[in-house]
Scaffold this active site. Structure first.
Site, PDB file in Angstrom:
ATOM      1  N   GLY A 163       0.833  -1.202   0.000  1.00 30.40           N
ATOM      2  CA  GLY A 163       0.000   0.000   0.000  1.00 30.40           C
ATOM      3  C   GLY A 163       0.862   1.244   0.000  1.00 30.40           C
ATOM      4  O   GLY A 163       1.754   1.399  -0.822  1.00 30.40           O
ATOM      5  N   ASP A 164       0.643   2.119   0.956  1.00 27.65           N
ATOM      6  CA  ASP A 164       1.414   3.364   1.046  1.00 27.65           C
ATOM      7  C   ASP A 164       2.313   3.369   2.278  1.00 27.65           C
ATOM      8  O   ASP A 164       2.623   4.422   2.828  1.00 27.65           O
ATOM      9  CB  ASP A 164       0.467   4.566   1.063  1.00 27.65           C
ATOM     10  CG  ASP A 164      -0.486   4.565   2.248  1.00 27.65           C
ATOM     11  OD1 ASP A 164      -0.673   3.497   2.858  1.00 27.65           O
ATOM     12  OD2 ASP A 164      -1.039   5.630   2.569  1.00 27.65           O
ATOM     13  N   GLU A 165       2.745   2.190   2.713  1.00 27.29           N
ATOM     14  CA  GLU A 165       3.620   2.064   3.874  1.00 27.29           C
ATOM     15  C   GLU A 165       5.037   1.701   3.459  1.00 27.29           C
ATOM     16  O   GLU A 165       5.248   0.766   2.686  1.00 27.29           O
ATOM     17  CB  GLU A 165       3.099   1.000   4.839  1.00 27.29           C
ATOM     18  CG  GLU A 165       1.834   1.402   5.548  1.00 27.29           C
ATOM     19  CD  GLU A 165       1.431   0.383   6.593  1.00 27.29           C
ATOM     20  OE1 GLU A 165       0.825   0.800   7.586  1.00 27.29           O
ATOM     21  OE2 GLU A 165       1.718  -0.814   6.408  1.00 27.29           O
TER      22      GLU A 165
END
Length: 195
Positions: free
Chosen positions: A103-105
């Site tokens: 994801g956006d991690e």
């Protein structure tokens, strides 16, 4: 005399290398993936223990990333992640490593990272990610990072506890967005803010 069979296995070796690369690389950004991160963290902690040196672990999450996917589509979100990954890579020193967990991690390992050097890196990351990103004809300037930082051995002396501390610091940073927080067991303290 000798008798033998010669067989070219270069195709097999290339396939094995490709499978290994796929197992440890994020296909979108080219960064190491979660599996690579967990293995490298264990190795980095072992080295830090042997060399009696600190280690800083950064957890980074993008604020309002879902908005990019919702407004501009998933291709734009993928392009944004690719550009973010490049900016992260360009902000690091040679021994530092960055990974995309999904994801956006993202996570970063900073061998030898002290409180002072971690704060300086956090400031560089915030400055780098503060610049707008252009996706084709669209400028994205509302996505900001929230960064949590935990230090070995100060905050934890094993992998799971260090990850938990960095994650807790990142959630504290997310309360105000676009900032970095150092883990503290009693209260988390903001260390850097991009104005």
């Amino acid at each position: 005399g000798y008798r033998g069979i010669v067989r070219d296995i270069s195709g097999q070796v290339a396939l094995q290398n490709q499978l290994l690369e796929m197992a440890y690389r994020d296909a979108l950004t080219g960064l190491g993936n979660r599996k690579a991160f967990l293995e490298q963290l264990k190795q980095a902690l072992d080295e830090a223990d042997q060399l009696q040196r600190p280690l800083a672990l950064f957890y980074l999450d993008l604020d309002r990333f879902k908005e990019v996917n919702d407004r501009f589509g998933h291709d734009a979100g993928d392009e944004l992640l690719t550009q973010i990954a490049e900016r992260l890579r360009n902000s690091l020193r040679a021994p530092d490593r960055v990974y995309r967990l999904g994801g956006d991690e993202f996570t970063l390992l900073m061998p030898g990272g002290t409180l002072d050097s971690a704060q300086r890196l956090a400031a560089r990351l915030l400055a780098s990610l503060h610049e707008p990103i252009y996706l084709k004809q669209v400028m994205v300037d509302f996505v900001t990072p929230s960064i949590g930082i935990a230090l070995y051995p100060e905050h934890a002396n094993e992998a799971a506890a260090l990850i938990s501390a960095a994650d807790a610091a990142m959630y504290q940073a997310k309360q105000e967005r676009n900032r970095a927080c150092i883990y503290q067991s009693d209260a988390l303290s903001p260390v850097t803010e991009n104005r």
